[in-house]
Design a protein around this motif. Structure first.
Motif, PDB file in Angstrom:
ATOM      1  N   HIS A  65     -22.430  -4.123  -3.856  1.00  0.00           N
ATOM      2  CA  HIS A  65     -21.741  -2.875  -3.492  1.00  0.00           C
ATOM      3  C   HIS A  65     -20.723  -3.118  -2.376  1.00  0.00           C
ATOM      4  N   SER A  66     -21.135  -3.916  -1.386  1.00  0.00           N
ATOM      5  CA  SER A  66     -20.229  -4.205  -0.271  1.00  0.00           C
ATOM      6  C   SER A  66     -19.001  -4.986  -0.730  1.00  0.00           C
ATOM      7  N   GLU A  67     -19.220  -5.994  -1.576  1.00  0.00           N
ATOM      8  CA  GLU A  67     -18.105  -6.809  -2.054  1.00  0.00           C
ATOM      9  C   GLU A  67     -17.137  -5.998  -2.914  1.00  0.00           C
ATOM     10  N   VAL A  68     -17.687  -5.207  -3.845  1.00  0.00           N
ATOM     11  CA  VAL A  68     -16.823  -4.418  -4.735  1.00  0.00           C
ATOM     12  C   VAL A  68     -16.057  -3.361  -3.947  1.00  0.00           C
ATOM     13  N   GLU A  69     -16.757  -2.707  -2.990  1.00  0.00           N
ATOM     14  CA  GLU A  69     -16.079  -1.702  -2.178  1.00  0.00           C
ATOM     15  C   GLU A  69     -14.945  -2.319  -1.365  1.00  0.00           C
ATOM     16  N   SER A  70     -15.212  -3.488  -0.771  1.00  0.00           N
ATOM     17  CA  SER A  70     -14.170  -4.173   0.014  1.00  0.00           C
ATOM     18  C   SER A  70     -12.971  -4.528  -0.850  1.00  0.00           C
ATOM     19  N   GLU A  71     -13.235  -5.002  -2.083  1.00  0.00           N
ATOM     20  CA  GLU A  71     -12.132  -5.383  -2.969  1.00  0.00           C
ATOM     21  C   GLU A  71     -11.333  -4.165  -3.418  1.00  0.00           C
ATOM     22  N   LEU A  72     -12.027  -3.045  -3.701  1.00  0.00           N
ATOM     23  CA  LEU A  72     -11.316  -1.828  -4.105  1.00  0.00           C
ATOM     24  C   LEU A  72     -10.453  -1.300  -2.966  1.00  0.00           C
ATOM     25  N   ILE A  73     -10.985  -1.342  -1.750  1.00  0.00           N
ATOM     26  CA  ILE A  73     -10.196  -0.895  -0.599  1.00  0.00           C
ATOM     27  C   ILE A  73      -8.973  -1.781  -0.408  1.00  0.00           C
ATOM     28  N   ASN A  74      -9.181  -3.091  -0.523  1.00  0.00           N
ATOM     29  CA  ASN A  74      -8.046  -4.010  -0.350  1.00  0.00           C
ATOM     30  C   ASN A  74      -7.002  -3.804  -1.448  1.00  0.00           C
ATOM     31  N   THR A  75      -7.461  -3.518  -2.682  1.00  0.00           N
ATOM     32  CA  THR A  75      -6.517  -3.254  -3.770  1.00  0.00           C
ATOM     33  C   THR A  75      -5.685  -2.009  -3.480  1.00  0.00           C
TER      34      THR A  75
END
Length: 291
Positions: A65-75
């Motif tokens: 969840h943390s990794e996917v959330e971080s990637e979505l925010i960065n996108t």
């Protein structure tokens, strides 16, 4: 598959899609590594209780969840930076761009983009994979820097030509003034020797003075034009240098953002240490139960 854009803009879209594919690959590798870490660190026994399985799944869910959330925010932030570049270029030409957010969920258009990506990257899959192994910055700013360098070189070359032309005009004017002095001296000598030719001499002097005045007027006009052109070229040169510094600053910012993102992907290491400590606690509890 086409997007209805010209060749230049379509190439820019391809460059952005290549960048997005690279970031997507990194995200998937990170998620895979989370599962692999769970296998290596927690699946060390042949049997597990329901609570242990739930605990492992909860930990894995937290990391993913943390990794996917971080990637979505960065996108999201990356897309904002891309829109900022486009809007900044439009504002220089006093344009006001508009976006239709509802079109972002148009299934037909999304399928068209998917077909475009498939046609562009499937045929050159090996080349794309090579680019993913060695990531590069988007070539947009690099091309802009090259264009600015060419513009600066062209302006400098034009400035040198104007300087050479100005020197040539100055030489011609100096030679004309020297010729005038010689002719005036010759006329004075002729006046002293031939007093009866004063009228003709005066006419010659008048003609020479008119010629000299015309040359002087032409020289002043050319000098003023050259000065104005030189000032204009110098202003363009300063503006171009500022644009070049801005492009270099954008390149530096993009490099720092990419480096920052790579540093952030180390979050799963902290979770691995936590999982290791959990395993040690579980082993201690089993030893106590055995006693």
């Amino acid at each position: 598959a086409e997007l209805g854009l010209n060749e230049h803009h379509q190439n820019e879209v391809i460059n952005y899609m290549r960048f997005a594919r690279f970031k997507r690959g990194l995200c998937l590798k990170t998620v895979d590594s989370c599962f692999q870490d769970l296998k290596d660190s927690r699946l060390v026994e042949e049997t597990f209780t329901v609570d242990e399985v739930i605990d492992m799944l909860d930990g894995l869910r937290t990391v993913v969840h943390s990794e996917v959330e971080s990637e979505l925010i960065n996108t999201t932030y990356t897309n904002v930076l891309l829109l900022r570049q486009l809007f900044s270029q439009a504002e220089k030409w006093y344009l006001k761009l508009q976006t239709d957010v509802s079109e972002l969920e148009n299934r037909e258009l999304l399928e068209q983009v998917a077909e475009f990506e498939k046609s562009e990257f499937t045929s050159s899959n090996k080349k794309v994979d090579a680019d993913l192994i060695k990531p590069k910055l988007a070539p947009l700013n690099e091309g802009g820097s090259e264009l600015l360098n060419k513009t600066v070189a062209c302006l400098q070359e034009e400035n040198e030509k104007l300087k050479i032309r100005l020197k040539t005009i100055e030489t011609q004017a100096t030679a004309a003034l020297d010729e005038k002095s010689k002719l005036e001296k010759s006329l004075k000598d002729l006046q002293m020797i031939q007093g009866d030719q004063n009228t003709n001499a005066n006419q010659d002097i008048t003609e020479l003075e008119n010629k000299v005045a015309a040359l002087k007027s032409q020289f002043e006009k050319t000098l003023n034009d050259s000065t104005a052109n030189q000032k204009f070229l110098e202003e363009n040169l300063v503006t171009t240098k500022h644009d070049l510094l801005k492009v270099q600053n954008q390149l530096s910012t993009a490099e720092k953002e990419l480096e920052k993102k790579f540093q952030q992907t180390a979050a799963y290491r902290n979770m691995k240490e936590i999982l290791t400590k959990k395993n040690e606690q579980i082993k201690d509890l089993r030893k106590k139960l055995s006693k």
